[in-house]
Design a protein around this motif. Structure first.
Motif, mmCIF file in Angstrom:
data_model
loop_
_atom_site.group_PDB
_atom_site.id
_atom_site.type_symbol
_atom_site.label_atom_id
_atom_site.label_comp_id
_atom_site.label_asym_id
_atom_site.label_seq_id
_atom_site.Cartn_x
_atom_site.Cartn_y
_atom_site.Cartn_z
ATOM 1 N N ARG B 408 -1.950 0.627 106.290
ATOM 2 C CA ARG B 408 -2.738 -0.616 106.191
ATOM 3 C C ARG B 408 -3.488 -0.719 104.862
ATOM 4 N NH1 ARG B 408 -0.576 -4.020 107.829
ATOM 5 N NH2 ARG B 408 -2.228 -5.431 108.483
ATOM 6 N N ARG B 409 -2.817 -0.352 103.806
ATOM 7 C CA ARG B 409 -3.371 -0.486 102.463
ATOM 8 C C ARG B 409 -2.376 -1.261 101.596
ATOM 9 N NH1 ARG B 409 -8.222 2.136 100.620
ATOM 10 N NH2 ARG B 409 -9.065 3.215 102.432
ATOM 11 N N LYS B 410 -2.926 -2.022 100.662
ATOM 12 C CA LYS B 410 -2.056 -2.719 99.723
ATOM 13 C C LYS B 410 -1.679 -1.755 98.596
ATOM 14 C CE LYS B 410 -1.920 -7.284 97.602
ATOM 15 N NZ LYS B 410 -2.708 -8.468 97.292
ATOM 16 N N MET B 411 -0.438 -1.851 98.157
ATOM 17 C CA MET B 411 0.020 -0.906 97.129
ATOM 18 C C MET B 411 -0.649 -1.224 95.792
ATOM 19 S SD MET B 411 3.927 0.150 96.512
ATOM 20 C CE MET B 411 4.446 -1.433 95.915
ATOM 21 N N ILE B 412 -1.106 -0.181 95.097
ATOM 22 C CA ILE B 412 -1.681 -0.397 93.766
ATOM 23 C C ILE B 412 -0.550 -0.398 92.726
ATOM 24 C CG2 ILE B 412 -3.910 0.637 94.374
ATOM 25 C CD1 ILE B 412 -2.995 3.140 92.748
ATOM 26 N N PHE B 413 -0.851 -0.874 91.561
ATOM 27 C CA PHE B 413 0.104 -0.900 90.431
ATOM 28 C C PHE B 413 1.490 -1.440 90.831
ATOM 29 C CE2 PHE B 413 -2.352 3.152 89.155
ATOM 30 C CZ PHE B 413 -3.357 2.411 88.571
ATOM 31 N N PRO B 414 1.577 -2.659 91.360
ATOM 32 C CA PRO B 414 2.890 -3.147 91.821
ATOM 33 C C PRO B 414 3.936 -3.236 90.705
ATOM 34 C CG PRO B 414 1.211 -4.885 91.905
ATOM 35 C CD PRO B 414 0.500 -3.624 91.625
ATOM 36 N N GLN B 415 3.484 -3.522 89.475
ATOM 37 C CA GLN B 415 4.456 -3.605 88.381
ATOM 38 C C GLN B 415 5.044 -2.236 88.070
ATOM 39 O OE1 GLN B 415 5.657 -6.386 87.121
ATOM 40 N NE2 GLN B 415 4.285 -7.513 88.503
ATOM 41 N N ALA B 416 4.169 -1.225 88.081
ATOM 42 C CA ALA B 416 4.662 0.139 87.833
ATOM 43 C C ALA B 416 5.584 0.574 88.974
ATOM 44 C CB ALA B 416 3.481 1.101 87.712
ATOM 45 N N ALA B 417 5.249 0.148 90.186
ATOM 46 C CA ALA B 417 6.084 0.516 91.334
ATOM 47 C C ALA B 417 7.484 -0.075 91.218
ATOM 48 C CB ALA B 417 5.417 0.045 92.628
ATOM 49 N N LYS B 418 7.582 -1.251 90.587
ATOM 50 C CA LYS B 418 8.913 -1.847 90.395
ATOM 51 C C LYS B 418 9.781 -0.971 89.498
ATOM 52 C CE LYS B 418 7.782 -6.748 90.816
ATOM 53 N NZ LYS B 418 7.670 -8.017 90.094
ATOM 54 N N LEU B 419 9.127 -0.368 88.481
ATOM 55 C CA LEU B 419 9.880 0.437 87.512
ATOM 56 C C LEU B 419 10.132 1.863 87.989
ATOM 57 C CD1 LEU B 419 8.127 -0.564 84.150
ATOM 58 C CD2 LEU B 419 10.439 -1.147 84.885
ATOM 59 N N GLN B 420 9.228 2.355 88.825
ATOM 60 C CA GLN B 420 9.267 3.786 89.185
ATOM 61 C C GLN B 420 10.644 4.270 89.672
ATOM 62 O OE1 GLN B 420 9.342 5.197 92.552
ATOM 63 N NE2 GLN B 420 9.392 7.238 91.645
ATOM 64 N N PRO B 421 11.307 3.558 90.608
ATOM 65 C CA PRO B 421 12.600 4.082 91.072
ATOM 66 C C PRO B 421 13.616 4.231 89.942
ATOM 67 C CG PRO B 421 11.834 2.321 92.514
ATOM 68 C CD PRO B 421 10.930 2.322 91.324
ATOM 69 N N TYR B 422 13.571 3.308 88.965
ATOM 70 C CA TYR B 422 14.551 3.360 87.883
ATOM 71 C C TYR B 422 14.259 4.536 86.943
ATOM 72 C CZ TYR B 422 15.637 -1.209 89.718
ATOM 73 O OH TYR B 422 15.989 -2.223 90.571
ATOM 74 N N ILE B 423 12.973 4.758 86.660
ATOM 75 C CA ILE B 423 12.612 5.891 85.781
ATOM 76 C C ILE B 423 13.037 7.199 86.439
ATOM 77 C CG2 ILE B 423 10.669 7.138 84.718
ATOM 78 C CD1 ILE B 423 9.162 4.447 84.663
ATOM 79 N N PHE B 424 12.676 7.322 87.717
ATOM 80 C CA PHE B 424 12.996 8.567 88.437
ATOM 81 C C PHE B 424 14.514 8.769 88.520
ATOM 82 C CE2 PHE B 424 13.332 11.096 92.435
ATOM 83 C CZ PHE B 424 12.591 12.185 92.027
ATOM 84 N N ALA B 425 15.227 7.671 88.842
ATOM 85 C CA ALA B 425 16.684 7.784 89.001
ATOM 86 C C ALA B 425 17.355 8.126 87.674
ATOM 87 C CB ALA B 425 17.248 6.474 89.548
ATOM 88 N N LEU B 426 16.857 7.521 86.577
ATOM 89 C CA LEU B 426 17.447 7.821 85.263
ATOM 90 C C LEU B 426 17.291 9.310 84.951
ATOM 91 C CD1 LEU B 426 18.586 6.954 82.464
ATOM 92 C CD2 LEU B 426 16.210 6.675 81.719
ATOM 93 N N GLY B 427 16.067 9.798 85.095
ATOM 94 C CA GLY B 427 15.806 11.201 84.777
ATOM 95 C C GLY B 427 16.615 12.146 85.656
ATOM 96 N N MET B 428 16.607 11.897 86.953
ATOM 97 C CA MET B 428 17.284 12.837 87.844
ATOM 98 C C MET B 428 18.805 12.730 87.723
ATOM 99 S SD MET B 428 14.756 14.463 88.750
ATOM 100 C CE MET B 428 15.838 15.709 89.429
ATOM 101 N N SER B 429 19.315 11.544 87.380
ATOM 102 C CA SER B 429 20.768 11.431 87.163
ATOM 103 C C SER B 429 21.166 12.239 85.934
ATOM 104 C CB SER B 429 21.176 9.965 86.962
ATOM 105 O OG SER B 429 20.855 9.232 88.101
#
Lengths: 57, 578
Positions: B408-429
């Motif tokens: 029951r909390r609103k997510m902080i940094f929504p713009q960063a959250a949009k990018l996060q999966p791509y950054i993580f996926a790029l690095g781990m790939s």
């Protein structure tokens, strides 16, 4: 009242195929899921390793 | 009297006790991910040849802790949260024996702390596999055993919840597919934990001197029933999360629920046998044992993964086409919500698991090819694709979904959250691909110094191998940045996120119950059986219900065939045929 509940249950069971009812039983699935690897991976593997002759000193 | 609250946004029902346990387990999991991630950075910066950060003894200590934290603690804590969610929330049922569930959680925390204390004490740098005759401190093994027993209690609480839900008729018909997937994960977990007890209890007794000898071959056999099966829990659970997210974001329903359930059934029958591929190069085990457990049986489990890999995007495509996205083969995919981290994490998890983790796993599970990549850094490349891109990204997507719903909390940094999966996926790939490439050149896994400096049996790798390890190092740093961003967003949202419900205070984010006013004693309405799909106009193309997914599946198949033969080519170069 109890009869009505039983009738509802029976109707509900009739809507679910026997195969589905079988795989709805988590404990049957648990038995299969534990027995299969225990027999084919663990026991079979243990028997093979245990039957390796010990090297002579 | 059981207390429930209904999420106003999703309509999901949360049983008070189950909700707190979900939060506590999820938070404990993220803490372990955070520790595992910090340790990952140290591992990456040491295996990056140009940096080579840590001295040897610290490296082995850090690598052991990284493996245990990221592969065992993070995964299993989070899986407990998923089990309670699938058993209680999705079935609208109270949780069976919450006190036992809390006891299990406390044991898991104690076990995790004990094992990490042993590792950071410096005398238990035995890697996650802890192969005998390497001997760790007794509390290393004892901690793992206590953690496992705690997890086992959680599994039986989940099974008990299924019984409660059935007896109290909280749902009509069969359990939902996502709960069926969680049950599969739970079953695999029970076999896994039992195998862990079989080997770690004797090893503990050996470490304190009660047993004089443990046979290394026997140890490896039983340990891998724990080590590999624990990753199969992840597979079953993250596939369930794929179905869940596809349903929540798109309203997608499986293309054929029967086929999806049959695929889970194949997991229950065969998935755990895949542990054998770790022993393909071991002497002492017969060809028959190896062939049955890998080629014949493991491929049926692979078939199940391919079915899930087809039906999840297929279900999304069908749902999107029903909304009018019918232009060409891929409009449904182009116009998917790529800016929503719940979806992007889930879809990258699916694609990464299939293309990188799945293909490389099947190749490694071939006895002949296994010879050329066994014990090389190819293996960490493979499992970072399955466990990090596949499982961790699915967990990340689920976390983004649950921050407003469960916490029951609103997510902080929504713009960063949009990018996060791509950054993580790029690095781990990058980590996965370049480690696999370096492994193909023979670079050893786990080793502090790939150059074997000062070793009388040193080996000179080609310069390409050093380059590949350097690129993997860059990828690792990018991956750690992506992972850190996730931890900042997830933990920051629980602490600083705007409250969506006045009772959702700081302590409530970490497992303390919400005020009683948030709950009612009213039992949720019975979960209705999903209605049969109405027959509608055909939205597909060329006779295919989901043509885009069919094309993607064919791309996967062709990639697999090509990669498979490339590896046979490598093998032929090891032993020339005249």
């Amino acid at each position: 009242m109890a009869d009505e509940n039983n009738t509802d249950e029976r109707e509900e069971d009739e809507n679910i195929s026997p195969w589905q009812q079988m795989i709805d039983n988590p404990f049957l699935l648990l038995f299969i899921g534990v027995a299969m690897p225990t027999v084919f991976y663990t026991l079979w593997g243990v028997m093979e390793i245990a039957s390796i002759p010990v090297a002579p000193y | 009297m059981a207390q429930f609250r209904q999420c106003p946004d999703t309509g999901l029902f949360f049983h008070k006790e189950a909700e707190n346990l979900m939060k506590a387990n999820a938070v404990a999991g993220v803490v372990c991910l955070l520790i595992g991630g910090i340790l990952a950075l140290l591992v990456v910066l040491t295996r990056w040849p140009a940096i080579h950060l840590l001295p040897a003894d610290s490296f082995y200590m850090v690598l052991t802790a990284h493996g245990v934290c990221a592969l065992i603690f993070w995964m299993i804590f989070f899986e407990m949260a998923i089990l309670y969610f699938a058993g209680s929330t999705l079935l609208r049922s109270r949780l069976a024996t919450p006190r036992w569930a809390w006891a299990g959680f406390v044991m898991m925390v104690i076990g995790a702390v004990m094992t990490l204390a042993a590792i950071f004490g410096g005398k238990s740098s035995v890697m996650m596999t802890s192969y005998v005759p390497m001997r760790a401190e007794p509390h290393f093994y004892l901690g793992l055993v206590i953690f496992a027993v705690g997890a086992l209690i959680g599994c039986f609480v989940y099974l008990g919840t299924l019984v409660v839900a059935k007896n109290e008729k909280t749902y009509e018909g069969s359990v939902p597919l996502v709960t069926f997937g969680a049950t599969t994960a739970c079953i695999i977990a029970i076999f896994t934990i039992a195998s862990g007890a079989e080997i770690l209890i004797p090893t503990y007794l050996w470490s304190i001197g009660y047993i004089s000898h443990i046979d290394p071959a026997m140890y490896r056999l039983i340990w891998w029933a724990l080590g590999h099966s624990s990753q199969q829990i992840n597979v079953a659970a993250h596939v369930a999360v794929w179905y869940l997210i596809a349903g929540v974001i798109f309203g997608a329903r499986p293309m054929s629920e029967k086929v999806s359930r049959a695929a889970y059934l194949l997991y229950i029958f065969f998935l755990q046998l895949a542990s054998a591929h770790h022993l393909l190069t071991d002497p002492g085990l017969s060809v028959e044992w190896k062939l049955f457990n890998t080629s014949y049986a493991m491929y049926l489990a692979v078939l199940a993964s391919m079915i899930h890999g087809l039906t999840v995007p297929g279900a999304i495509e069908v749902a999107q086409r029903k909304k009018g996205l019918t232009n060409g083969a891929f409009e449904w995919l182009r116009k998917a919500p790529w800016g929503n981290p719940v979806f992007s994490s889930m879809f990258i998890s699916l694609v990464g698991f299939g293309f990188l983790g799945g293909i490389s796993g099947v190749v490694m599970g071939t006895e002949q090819i296994s010879i050329i990549i066994h014990n090389t850094i190819y293996v960490p490349g493979h499992f970072h694709a399955t466990v990090v891109i596949g499982t961790t990204m699915a967990w990340m997507g689920l976390t983004y979904l649950l921050i407003p719903v469960l916490f029951r909390r609103k997510m902080i940094f929504p713009q960063a959250a949009k990018l996060q999966p791509y950054i993580f996926a790029l690095g781990m790939s990058m980590v996965a691909v370049f480690h696999m490439a370096a492994g193909t050149l023979g670079v050893a896994r786990r080793h502090w110094d790939m150059g074997f400096a000062g070793n009388p049996l040193g080996f000179e790798y080609p310069a390409t191998a050093y380059l590949l390890m350097g690129i993997a190092g860059i990828g690792g740093v990018i991956g750690v940045i992506g992972g850190a961003l996730f931890c900042v967003i997830a933990v920051g949202s629980l602490v600083f996120g705007e409250k969506l419900q006045k009772e959702a205070g700081l302590l409530q984010s970490f497992g303390v119950p919400l005020a009683d006013s948030a709950y009612t004693n009213e039992k949720p309405a019975r979960l209705p059986m999903a209605p049969a799909e109405a027959v509608e106009a055909d939205h597909g193309e060329s006779g295919f219900e989901a043509p885009g997914t069919f094309i993607l599946a064919m791309v996967l198949l062709v990639s697999f065939v090509i990669y498979y033969f490339i590896n046979w080519k490598y093998l032929s170069e090891v032993w020339g045929i005249s």
